[in-house]
Design an enzyme around this catalytic site. Structure first.
Site, mmCIF file in Angstrom:
data_model
loop_
_atom_site.group_PDB
_atom_site.id
_atom_site.type_symbol
_atom_site.label_atom_id
_atom_site.label_comp_id
_atom_site.label_asym_id
_atom_site.label_seq_id
_atom_site.Cartn_x
_atom_site.Cartn_y
_atom_site.Cartn_z
ATOM 1 N N GLU A 1 0.799 -49.679 -46.005
ATOM 2 C CA GLU A 1 0.513 -48.938 -44.780
ATOM 3 C C GLU A 1 1.492 -47.790 -44.574
ATOM 4 O OE1 GLU A 1 0.801 -51.449 -41.398
ATOM 5 O OE2 GLU A 1 -0.409 -53.001 -42.328
ATOM 6 N N CYS B 1 5.836 -42.472 -40.944
ATOM 7 C CA CYS B 1 6.566 -43.706 -41.160
ATOM 8 C C CYS B 1 5.987 -44.295 -42.454
ATOM 9 C CB CYS B 1 6.272 -44.580 -39.946
ATOM 10 S SG CYS B 1 7.027 -46.156 -39.972
ATOM 11 N N CYS C 1 7.007 -57.795 -47.949
ATOM 12 C CA CYS C 1 8.442 -57.760 -47.646
ATOM 13 C C CYS C 1 9.003 -59.171 -47.810
ATOM 14 C CB CYS C 1 8.670 -57.272 -46.219
ATOM 15 S SG CYS C 1 10.427 -57.178 -45.802
ATOM 16 N N CYS D 1 11.114 -61.790 -41.286
ATOM 17 C CA CYS D 1 11.439 -61.719 -39.850
ATOM 18 C C CYS D 1 10.314 -62.402 -39.062
ATOM 19 C CB CYS D 1 11.601 -60.272 -39.400
ATOM 20 S SG CYS D 1 12.911 -59.409 -40.274
ATOM 21 N N CYS E 1 7.339 -60.411 -37.313
ATOM 22 C CA CYS E 1 6.707 -59.345 -38.090
ATOM 23 C C CYS E 1 5.574 -59.877 -38.961
ATOM 24 C CB CYS E 1 7.775 -58.687 -38.955
ATOM 25 S SG CYS E 1 7.101 -57.577 -40.190
ATOM 26 N N CYS F 1 3.818 -53.381 -37.623
ATOM 27 C CA CYS F 1 3.857 -53.288 -39.075
ATOM 28 C C CYS F 1 3.166 -54.486 -39.720
ATOM 29 C CB CYS F 1 5.293 -53.099 -39.543
ATOM 30 S SG CYS F 1 6.144 -54.458 -40.253
HETATM 31 S S1 SF4 Z 1 10.536 -56.400 -39.783
HETATM 32 FE FE1 SF4 Z 1 8.993 -57.008 -41.302
HETATM 33 S S2 SF4 Z 1 8.948 -55.331 -42.799
HETATM 34 FE FE2 SF4 Z 1 10.858 -55.124 -41.589
HETATM 35 S S3 SF4 Z 1 12.423 -56.270 -42.776
HETATM 36 FE FE3 SF4 Z 1 11.572 -57.724 -41.303
HETATM 37 S S4 SF4 Z 1 9.898 -58.759 -42.412
HETATM 38 FE FE4 SF4 Z 1 10.413 -56.894 -43.545
#
Ligand code: SF4
Length: 299
Positions: A48, A61, A68, A72, A75, A289
């Site tokens: 994306e 962005c 990833c 987190c 996310c 995201c």
């Molecule tokens: S917010 Fe999402 S994309 Fe960003 S580092 Fe954490 S898990 Fe990865």
């Protein structure tokens, strides 16, 4: 490209170079002009990128990884793990494609899409050097922001580059217990050493660091959270960007109320920590995201 001499094609092949471009799998536009792109890569993966217009600013962005690995809790991307790093070409092509599709000259770039930029360090720095180069996109480093969840060795390495890029740290909590829960990266790179690395970046580059802080109702927006954040950041050459949480499907978290967000910002400003509340963009889109990709996969 059979019109290229065979010898050149062999050389390109040996060097691992490829010539191609990303394809647009999906494109979602919001009434405020924000456009989210889902790009298809050669191997069938998708990433994306987001275009954000704001008066005479045209920001993209971009992503640095497919998925990833950081996990987190708040996310969508983090829930599906890492597939692979993007190549320098794939990073730059997101920017070129969007500039072409939107018919604009971009003014600002942010490495804040999918992935942790400092875990794809070499490809990212090479992309930034090409973007900087007068023969490349000729965009100044001060218009480029790298947003990291806090990979300390990457921050220290970036300090050595003397690149003048903006550094943004996704902090989201002001004590280790809470940050360990929200962002597993904190177990390896806790808050105090992370802030020490940021201070080093500030001193060596003379650049202000931005701390991103997503406000989640009852989790990190309490009086003790504001007090802890003030204690950590007071006197530092920094700026805090408060982000109203964008709910992720299936997540138990809720966004803080508008009054709580404004109270939190006022507390920080009262302590002379420059603080802004991020203007919400593209809220009618699948938002935060990773969510556009989730929608594409039918989640
Ligand atoms: S917010 Fe999402 S994309 Fe960003 S580092 Fe954490 S898990 Fe990865």
């Amino acid at each position: 490209m059979t019109n290229l001499p065979m010898e050149l094609r062999n050389q390109l092949d040996k060097a691992g170079l490829s010539i191609g471009c990303l394809t647009v799998v999906e494109r979602e536009a919001a009434p405020d002009g924000t456009v989210k792109y889902l790009f298809g890569l050669d191997d069938g993966s998708t990433v994306e990128s987001v275009y954000l217009p704001d008066d005479d600013r045209h920001t993209v962005c971009f992503s640095t990884q497919v998925g990833c690995p950081m996990g987190c809790l708040f996310c969508a991307t983090g829930q599906n793990g890492l597939t692979r790093n993007l190549t320098t070409g794939e990073i730059i092509d997101q920017i070129l494609r969007i500039s072409k599709f939107q018919g604009v000259t971009l003014t600002n770039l942010v490495a804040m899409g999918q992935g942790e930029p400092l875990l794809n360090y070499d490809a990212l720095i090479k992309a930034i050097r090409i973007i900087n180069d007068p023969k490349g996109l000729s965009m100044g480093a001060r218009r480029i922001t790298i947003s990291t969840c806090g990979i300390i060795p990457g921050v220290l390495k970036l300090t050595e580059e003397q690149l003048q890029v903006n550094l943004a740290i996704s902090l989201h909590a002001a004590d280790d217990d809470l940050r360990n829960r929200l962002m597993p990266v904190n177990k390896k790179y806790p808050i105090v050493p992370l802030l020490k690395a940021c201070q080093e970046y500030i001193e060596r580059t003379g650049r202000r660091v931005t701390f991103e802080y997503t406000l989640i109702d009852g989790i990190n927006d309490r009086p003790q959270d504001a007090a802890n954040l003030i204690r950590l950041l007071r006197g530092m050459l920094c700026h805090v960007n408060l982000i109203p949480f964008n709910p992720v499907p299936g997540s138990p978290f809720r966004r803080s109320t508008p009054s709580q967000i404004h109270w939190f910002a006022a507390e920080l400003n009262r302590a002379h920590i420059e603080t802004t509340i991020r203007k919400e963009r593209g809220t009618t889109l699948t938002a935060a995201c990773g969510q556009l990709q989730g929608k594409f996969r039918g989640e």
